[in-house]
Design a protein around this motif. Structure first.
Motif, short mmCIF file in Angstrom:
data_model
loop_
_atom_site.label_atom_id
_atom_site.label_comp_id
_atom_site.label_asym_id
_atom_site.label_seq_id
_atom_site.Cartn_x
_atom_site.Cartn_y
_atom_site.Cartn_z
N ALA A 78 21.76 -19.00 56.62
CA ALA A 78 22.30 -20.76 56.10
C ALA A 78 23.08 -20.58 57.64
CB ALA A 78 23.21 -20.55 54.84
N ALA A 79 23.66 -20.17 57.92
CA ALA A 79 24.46 -20.82 59.09
C ALA A 79 23.81 -20.95 60.38
CB ALA A 79 25.43 -19.61 59.96
N MET A 80 22.71 -20.35 60.53
CA MET A 80 22.14 -21.47 61.73
C MET A 80 20.86 -22.28 61.69
SD MET A 80 23.13 -18.69 64.00
CE MET A 80 22.61 -18.80 65.46
N LYS A 81 20.76 -22.70 60.54
CA LYS A 81 19.68 -23.16 59.85
C LYS A 81 20.28 -24.42 60.78
CE LYS A 81 17.89 -25.66 55.97
NZ LYS A 81 18.23 -26.39 54.22
N GLU A 82 19.00 -25.44 60.98
CA GLU A 82 19.20 -26.47 62.34
C GLU A 82 19.47 -27.72 61.24
OE1 GLU A 82 17.98 -28.08 65.03
OE2 GLU A 82 16.72 -25.81 65.82
N GLY A 83 20.48 -28.06 61.56
CA GLY A 83 21.43 -29.47 61.06
C GLY A 83 22.05 -30.35 62.12
#
Length: 115
Positions: free
Chosen positions: A37-42
């Motif tokens: 979740a933290a490393m997901k593209e955003g």
């Protein structure tokens, strides 16, 4: 110069954590979900997030973090120039101790470079 074998270190960490994965599967799965979740593209790209994670690993003096995040950065086609700029920020924020871990990053970067 750093004498760490980050390729071997990351393999050893994965191997040494196998019993914990078996005895505490929910906790380690939750950690994996948190990482995903933290490393997901955003708003930030995956590469930017990996550079941040590596910078934290350097300033927290975590050799294992260095190995895992350098490997990820190679997969994300990070350039040496991007890496070097991030390392300069690490030295700015972490001083001499961070500089010593920058040597580890450079060795890991070279050792893990795709052939």
């Amino acid at each position: 110069m750093s004498s760490f074998d980050h390729i071997g270190l990351t393999k050893d960490i994965n191997s040494n954590l196998a019993p914990l994965r078996k005895s505490q599967p929910e906790a380690l799965q939750a950690f994996g979900q948190l990482a995903g979740a933290a490393m997901k593209e955003g708003a930030l790209s995956g590469k930017q997030k990996e550079l941040i994670a590596l910078a934290i690993g350097v300033t927290q003096h975590c050799s294992g973090c260095i190995g895992f995040h350098v490997k990820a950065l190679h997969k994300l086609q990070c350039t040496r120039a991007e890496l070097d700029e991030m390392l300069a920020v690490c030295v700015y924020m972490g001083g001499g101790p961070a500089l010593m871990y920058c040597a580890e990053v450079i060795k890991a970067w070279d050792d893990m470079a795709p052939t």
